[in-house]
Design a protein around this motif. Sequence first.
Motif, PDB file in Angstrom:
ATOM      1  N   LYS A 293     -20.790   5.153  38.892  1.00  0.00           N
ATOM      2  CA  LYS A 293     -19.713   4.156  38.411  1.00  0.00           C
ATOM      3  C   LYS A 293     -20.313   2.908  38.142  1.00  0.00           C
ATOM      4  O   LYS A 293     -20.216   2.590  36.899  1.00  0.00           O
ATOM      5  CB  LYS A 293     -18.407   3.788  39.268  1.00  0.00           C
TER       6      LYS A 293
ATOM      7  N   ASN B 111     -14.875  -3.422  34.186  1.00  0.00           N
ATOM      8  CA  ASN B 111     -14.510  -3.557  35.647  1.00  0.00           C
ATOM      9  C   ASN B 111     -13.394  -2.244  35.812  1.00  0.00           C
ATOM     10  O   ASN B 111     -13.028  -1.873  36.891  1.00  0.00           O
ATOM     11  CB  ASN B 111     -13.894  -4.635  36.094  1.00  0.00           C
ATOM     12  N   GLY B 112     -12.819  -1.774  34.673  1.00  0.00           N
ATOM     13  CA  GLY B 112     -11.871  -0.765  35.133  1.00  0.00           C
ATOM     14  C   GLY B 112     -12.501   0.478  35.349  1.00  0.00           C
ATOM     15  O   GLY B 112     -11.863   1.336  36.206  1.00  0.00           O
TER      16      GLY B 112
ATOM     17  N   MET C  25     -14.536   0.923  37.897  1.00  0.00           N
ATOM     18  CA  MET C  25     -14.879   0.777  39.333  1.00  0.00           C
ATOM     19  C   MET C  25     -13.533   1.420  39.977  1.00  0.00           C
ATOM     20  O   MET C  25     -13.646   1.673  41.227  1.00  0.00           O
ATOM     21  CB  MET C  25     -15.236  -0.455  39.822  1.00  0.00           C
ATOM     22  N   THR C  26     -12.252   1.576  39.278  1.00  0.00           N
ATOM     23  CA  THR C  26     -11.130   2.268  40.090  1.00  0.00           C
ATOM     24  C   THR C  26     -11.530   3.504  40.656  1.00  0.00           C
ATOM     25  O   THR C  26     -12.199   4.311  39.950  1.00  0.00           O
ATOM     26  CB  THR C  26      -9.962   2.288  39.000  1.00  0.00           C
ATOM     27  N   PRO C  27     -11.283   3.755  41.878  1.00  0.00           N
ATOM     28  CA  PRO C  27     -10.377   3.091  42.802  1.00  0.00           C
ATOM     29  C   PRO C  27     -10.897   2.251  43.505  1.00  0.00           C
ATOM     30  O   PRO C  27     -10.322   1.710  44.668  1.00  0.00           O
ATOM     31  CB  PRO C  27      -9.923   4.264  43.377  1.00  0.00           C
ATOM     32  N   TYR C  28     -12.400   1.793  43.520  1.00  0.00           N
ATOM     33  CA  TYR C  28     -13.057   1.086  44.332  1.00  0.00           C
ATOM     34  C   TYR C  28     -12.594  -0.429  43.698  1.00  0.00           C
ATOM     35  O   TYR C  28     -12.604  -0.640  42.519  1.00  0.00           O
ATOM     36  CB  TYR C  28     -14.589   1.457  44.141  1.00  0.00           C
ATOM     37  N   PRO C  29     -12.929  -1.405  44.927  1.00  0.00           N
ATOM     38  CA  PRO C  29     -12.514  -2.715  44.275  1.00  0.00           C
ATOM     39  C   PRO C  29     -13.362  -3.175  43.471  1.00  0.00           C
ATOM     40  O   PRO C  29     -14.795  -3.144  43.534  1.00  0.00           O
ATOM     41  CB  PRO C  29     -12.491  -3.615  45.692  1.00  0.00           C
ATOM     42  N   SER C  30     -13.206  -3.900  42.357  1.00  0.00           N
ATOM     43  CA  SER C  30     -14.292  -4.616  41.299  1.00  0.00           C
ATOM     44  C   SER C  30     -14.633  -5.915  41.747  1.00  0.00           C
ATOM     45  O   SER C  30     -15.581  -6.323  41.241  1.00  0.00           O
ATOM     46  CB  SER C  30     -13.829  -4.507  39.996  1.00  0.00           C
TER      47      SER C  30
END
Length: 199
Positions: free
Chosen positions: A57, A88-89, A91-96
């Motif tokens: 990602k 930044n979207g 990176m979902t589902p990880y926190p950005s």
Amino acid sequence: MMSMMLPIWLRIRRTAAKMRADRSGIAATEFAVIVPIMLVMFFGTVEFSSGVAVKRKVTLMARTLSDLASQSVSVSNSDLTGFFSASNGIMTPYPSAPTRSTISQLYIEPGTLAVKVQWSQGSVPRVPGSTLTIPTELKVGGTYLIFSEVSYLYVPAVGKVMAPSGVNLTDVAYTRPRQSPCVIYPTPSSGSLPPCPTS
């Protein structure tokens, strides 16, 4: 006295022989030895797979930033904010939140092939006019590159013993401007766009 002790002695020998022949506790003992190893392997695999997914990602994020900026003739602060938000979207589902990203335009001088920063915006912007080292195959004199840098602090959920402060994952991407020789920043509020800067 001896005749009274003999049955007790025989009973003790029979019990000891039965205990030697009994194998029912072996499975429990093997289970107790193997389970910790299996759990370490399982959670290690989960964390490694998650780390590989986050690294992928980060790479996609770097490519997206340079790609979005290179499609423009000029960019404003609001354009760059939109680029950062869109990336930044990914990176979902990880926190950005632990992501740091920067977009810069580089100019390769014709004679010396020195690479200089024209403009830079983001989490850690580079100083305009500073020099940068890039791969040799990208050094084409008199051309521009959009350069994006992304770093992400990946903190494993289970592997905090091995990496308590996290693992810094980074990637960069280079893209040639597509609509014009360079990307002007900032976009002038009125009038025509200035020529591409060369210093």
